[in-house]
Structures are given as structure tokens and as C-alpha cells.
Design an enzyme around this catalytic site. Structure first.
Site, PDB file in Angstrom:
ATOM      1  CB  CYS A 205      21.639  19.444  81.202  1.00 20.15           C
ATOM      2  SG  CYS A 205      22.522  19.090  82.675  1.00 20.15           S
ATOM      3  CG  HIS A 534      24.590  15.614  78.669  1.00 17.15           C
ATOM      4  ND1 HIS A 534      23.926  17.510  78.992  1.00 17.15           N
ATOM      5  CD2 HIS A 534      23.739  15.827  78.216  1.00 17.15           C
ATOM      6  CE1 HIS A 534      24.219  17.892  77.994  1.00 17.15           C
ATOM      7  NE2 HIS A 534      23.201  17.111  77.563  1.00 17.15           N
TER       8      HIS A 534
END
Length: 587
Positions: A205, A534
Site C-alpha cells: 500500500c 495503512h
């Protein structure tokens, strides 16, 4: 009627000043020997002798009124802005022949018209004051000026002209291309062209978030979509050298990295993403090429998005530079597309607190790292600039309370460019004093890039305490940003008393003001903890905001973007200018 000079408003010319200049050949030449500068970096004042205490020749007072020295006869007279008080400066101008109306504030070295009873402005006078101040700060220094980066040279701009294909290009378009069906059967999926999700390939990510921002960086997008880097030509050009090495080595492993080119992989990614497809794209080839370039980061563990950004641009720069016959310097913004888009110049002024000597250096940077914490009472620099080939700029200390006032992007930039007095343990060698002295350091932005990337230092690592943490404090950031207060020219003008005078690359072109206006188009955010988080990117396309969370792309409200925990922000200049080519300049 007022006019604009170097971004400053110049009021209507004073008729008395115009008459004085017309009758005087060198009106301000005699002022050079009377200008005194208070160290370090003080403003100019007017004194015949450094220890002189000026006073009004009529009443003998030295305060509280302002004192003005006549430029023609050097008579000192007082003046007050109050209508009830008498002005001896105005009386002196009325009793003398024409030419005595112009005077100079003895404490501020500013021009004043005794007849108009107002300040007046003259570029030659400002030049004389600035030259005097500059001379005191460079006295005894090496007369050879320090070299500046090549991309500080003036470049003539040309008007925008829309492109139209010629006969040859029309033939190529007709035979080598076809129409793209951009319509979506589902109106809810009608997203802007080029907006596609990126599949997560295993804790990637960090890569997807940065790639989404770069895929929609206007200058970078225009470069690759206009075929400025053709991967087929690049590979064909490199294959000749690689094939020879492979044959000599007896296999494909002889030159393992010979075919790796991050720019070619970016070109392939732009072609795929902007082809009109909506299915999520897997940047596996790019990930493999990046692993070849940054072998120390070739793992499936979560990496830092900012470190990936720096490493990726470094890889594009390194590959392009190897393919050039004539290498370009790192400070040259024309060396590769990565530096054409993201490269800027920082100016660092270190001033001796004893004699006022100033040492100036210029450093290239491709982003600016800003410390989120206020750090009140701490002498540590609030922000550090990341150079072209450096990794993530990490603080070597843990800051104090995490719950103090709200930070803003403008506040971080202001702290980055404010003057900072270095401690006694950080003394610099002064070339004028020839000993180590305490100094004052001030950073400023000498040249703005086309795209400004700001990195917020949310991950702090302490080598003394052997611990790390993430800073979760909120940062306010604007959608439109004016960078002019942080430019070297603005800071120098403020240092020299806001003179109407060109400072550090000022141009008389009014378009310079537009170059400092930036628009936010991408925000990379980080949620979670230091070791388990994230990354998500918010993109602004067609005045709408979209959330790119790996393979999922959704439209969101701008208030959600404002409330996000920003980690990297990308701003693009509102007005992009085109540089005249050698052919255009010759014609």
C-alpha cells in the site's frame, strides 16, 4: 496611479522627487559614507559618525519625533505625523530653494518628502542602501561568488499555443491508433480517465499510494502520455549494449540489471492506466524493477511511503543520467523528468553574530520534510529538506508533549524559514573574524519546483532512548497555498526593510507572482501504528475528490480530506509556463 515592481506596489511618483532627480546627476552618491549597519543583519541608519546622537537643528530634540536629514544640505530636522504638532522638516523645505524637499529618515534610511509629508520611493536609493548592507556582510570575503545551480539561470517564457497535428502526425494517428471508448455501462462507475485501483501485492500500500499521486501529477502525466519517454525506443537503444554483455558472459545472468529502467516501467504503467480500462491494475513489473534498484528494500514487509518516493525518483534520475553523453549536475532541474517536476533550490544564510558576515549556500531538494511538533523553546530546526539522493530525513530526538496546539502547514513553513540562532556547541568558522563564532541560520526557498511535495515527519526515532513512535497529531492544510512568504526574495526584502529592489532572482515579470500560487491535488495519509499501518491516497480530479485505497476507488467529500491525517501532500503550480526552445529564441 500605482505600478507593480517585483511584486511590490509602487505608489504614484512624487513630483518633488522627480524634480530633484532631474536636477541632480548623482543624487544619492554622498549617502554611501553615511550609512551605518547594525550587526548582525540590522537595518540601515544614517550617521556621520557611528557614535553620533542626531538631534533637530531647530529645537534640539532627538525624540519622540522622527528625524530627517536633508539630502541636499544634510540639515537634520524633526517631523511628527500629528497635525497639532509643528514640522521643522517642512519649515526647512519651505525656506530653502527647490531640491531641499527630499530628506532621509536617519534611523530607518527611508526617503521622505517634506513638502508632501509622506514617504517616497526610489529604486536607486533602495539600491544604494542594499549595496551598503550587502557590502558590510561580505567584507573580507572571497570576491569570487559561490557558484549557483544551473537551473537558477533566467529562462525566457513563451505564450501557450495549442497543439495541432501536422500531415505526418495525422498519418501516424490514423494508422497507429484507434479511438478509446471511455463510456462506462454503469453511471456510478463513471470515474475520470486514468483513475484505476492498484492491486495490493503484499504489504505494498505504501507503493500504491505514491504511484496514485504520481500517475495524476499533471507535468509527469503530460510527459509520459506525450511519449517523451518511449519504452520501446529506450529498450532497443539499451539492448545493443546488453546483448554484447550477455554473449560475453554466456547467459542472461551476465548483466542482470542491464534492462532495468524505472522510467520505462512508468511509461508502461501510464499506458495501461490511461487505456480506458477500469479493472484494478497490478504494478508487479514496476515493483520488481524497484526491487532491483533498491535491493535493501526488496521485501514483502511494509515500507515507508516517503522513502519509496525518494528511492523511486532517485532510480529514474540514475537511469536517465547513465544514458546521457553529457552528464548534468544534480542541481540542474533539466537533467531528467523527475527533477524537472520536483526539483527546487533551497538557500541557506549563516550570519556571524559578531561581525555580520553572511555565508550563503544553495542546495537542491525534491521535497521538504516538516516537523509536526511546535518544539517551543527548542533550537532544533523545525524542518529539514531532503536532498536529491538522501533517504527519509529522520529526527534524532523525541519531541515533547503531543497534545499542544494545532499545527498548520503554513505554520510549519514559517518555522522552516525563520531565523534560528545556533547554540554555542554549533559554532561556525567565520572567514572574516577567522575564528569560530556563534551564528544565526535562516533557510528560504530560492526556486520553486513545478510540483511541491511536503512530507510530515510523523515517525520519530530516538537513538539515545532507543525507541520509536508515531505522532498522530492533526495538521491543517489548505487546498490553495501561496508560497511567496517563504521565498528567498521575500525574506531578503524583509531583511533589508522591504526595499523596492530586485532580490535573489527577482524578475520584473508580473507572472512571477502567479508561479508562487499552488493547488493541492494529492494527499497521502497513514492510519494505524508505527509497525502496523495503512496508506491511502486522496486525489483531486475535475474538482472532485476520490479516495484510492489499493484496488478500491470511491468519491468522497472534501471535508473527509481536510480531516485526514496527512503524511505527504502534493501541490502543483496554478499557472504553468512554457520555456522557449533554442529554435524559437533564434527565430
Amino acid at each position: 496611479m500605482s505600478s507593480k515592481i517585483n511584486g511590490q506596489i509602487s505608489p504614484q511618483p512624487c513630483p518633488h522627487l522627480a524634480e530633484f532627480r532631474r536636477t541632480s546627476a548623482k543624487p544619492f552618491l554622498a549617502l554611501h559614507n553615511c550609512l551605518r549597519i547594525k550587526h548582525p543583519g540590522g537595518r540601515a541608519a544614517l550617521r556621520r559618525d557611528p557614535d553620533e546622537v542626531p538631534h533637530c537643528a531647530t529645537c534640539g530634540l532627538s525624540a519622540p519625533s522622527r528625524l530627517y536629514a536633508c539630502v541636499s544640505c544634510a540639515a537634520v530636522s524633526c517631523h511628527t505625523s500629528s497635525a497639532a504638532d509643528h514640522s521643522h522638516a517642512a519649515d526647512h523645505a519651505a525656506s530653502m530653494p527647490p531640491g531641499h524637499q527630499i530628506a532621509v529618515d536617519v534611523d530607518r534610511a527611508e526617503l521622505f518628502c517634506c513638502a508632501c509629508r509622506d514617504q517616497v520611493y526610489d529604486r536607486d536609493f533602495d539600491a544604494a542602501v542594499v549595496i551598503a548592507q550587502t557590502a558590510t556582510s561580505t567584507l573580507g570575503a572571497d570576491p569570487t561568488p559561490s557558484p549557483q545551480p544551473e537551473n537558477l539561470r533566467k529562462k525566457r517564457r513563451v505564450d501557450y499555443r495549442p497543439w495541432a497535428p501536422d500531415l505526418r502526425e495525422r498519418a501516424l494517428i490514423g494508422t497507429c491508433s484507434g479511438p478509446i471508448d471511455g463510456a462506462s455501462p454503469d453511471p456510478s462507475l463513471d470515474l475520470p480517465r486514468g483513475l484505476r485501483g492498484l492491486n495490493n501485492l503484499g504489504n505494498t500500500c505504501f507503493m500504491n499510494s505514491v504511484l496514485q499521486a504520481l500517475l495524476h501529477t499533471p507535468p509527469l502525466r503530460n510527459y509520459f502520455l506525450s511519449d517523451r519517454h518511449n519504452r520501446f525506443f529506450c529498450q532497443k537503444k539499451n539492448n545493443g549494449d546488453v546483448d554484447g554483455a550477455v554473449k560475453r558472459s554466456g547467459g542472461n545472468n551476465g548483466n542482470k540489471n542491464g534492462r532495468i529502467c524505472l522510467a520505462c516501467d512508468m511509461d508502461a504503467m501510464f499506458s495501461a492506466v490511461f487505456s480506458g480500462g477500469r479493472a484494478p491494475y497490478s504494478p508487479a513489473k514496476f515493483l520488481y524493477s524497484w526491487w532491483q534498484h533498491a535491493a535493501n528494500l526488496a521485501t514483502y514487509e511494509q515500507q515507508d511511503a516517503h522513502e519509496f518516493f525518494i528511492s523511486m525518483l532517485d532510480g529514474i534520475h540514475e537511469k536517465v543520467e547513465k544514458g546521457r553523453r553529457k552528464p548534468h549536475g544534480e542541481g540542474n532541474g533539466d537533467c531528467c523528468i523527475a527533477h524537472k517536476v520536483f526539483s527546487g533550490i533551497l538557500r541557506s544564510d549563516v550570519t556571524c553574530m559578531a561581525c555580520g558576515f553572511t555565508s550563503t549556500t544553495y542546495d537542491p531538494c525534491i521535497d521538504i520534510s516538516l516537523d509536526l511538533e511546535p518544539n517551543q523553546g527548542c533550537s532544533t530546526k523545525m524542518a529539514t529538506a531532503t536532498s536529491n539522493h538522501s533517504c527519509n530525513g529522520e529526527a534524532d530526538y523525541l519531541t515533547s508533549s503531543q497534545n499542544c496546539g494545532t499545527s498548520t502547514l503554513m505554520g510549519c513553513l514559517k518555522r522552516f524559514t525563520r531565523a534560528e540562532r545556533l547554540g554555542s556547541d554549533q559554532k561556525f568558522f567565520c572567514r572574516q573574524c577567522q575564528v569560530r563564532q556563534e551564528t544565526q541560520k535562516q533557510m528560504s526557498i530560492r526556486k520553486l519546483p513545478l510540483v511541491s511535495c511536503f512530507h510530515i515527519k510523523r515517525f520519530e526515532h530516538s537513538s539515545t532512548r532507543k525507541m520509536s513512535r508515531k505522532v498522530d497529531r492533526y495538521l491543517q492544510f489548505p487546498f490553495s497555498l501561496d508560497m511567496s512568504p517563504y521565498l528567498s526574495s521575500t525574506i531578503l526584502r524583509s531583511r533589508f526593510g522591504n526595499r523596492i529592489f530586485p532580490f535573489d532572482g527577482d524578475e520584473p515579470d508580473a507572472s512571477d507572482d502567479l508561479c508562487s500560487e499552488f493547488e493541492l491535488f494529492a494527499v497521502v495519509t497513514h492510519t494505524g501504528k508505527l509497525d502496523a499501518g495503512h496508506y491511502v491516497t486522496y486525489l483531486r480530479l475535475s474538482n472532485r475528490w476520490y479516495k484510492c485505497d489499493d484496488a478500491w476507488v470511491t468519491q468522497v467529500d472534501e471535508n473527509i480530506v481536510r480531516a485526514a491525517q496527512c503524511y505527504m501532500m502534493f501541490y502543483v503550480q496554478k499557472m504553468l509556463y512554457y520555456k522557449a526552445t533554442d529554435k524559437q529564441m533564434a527565430s
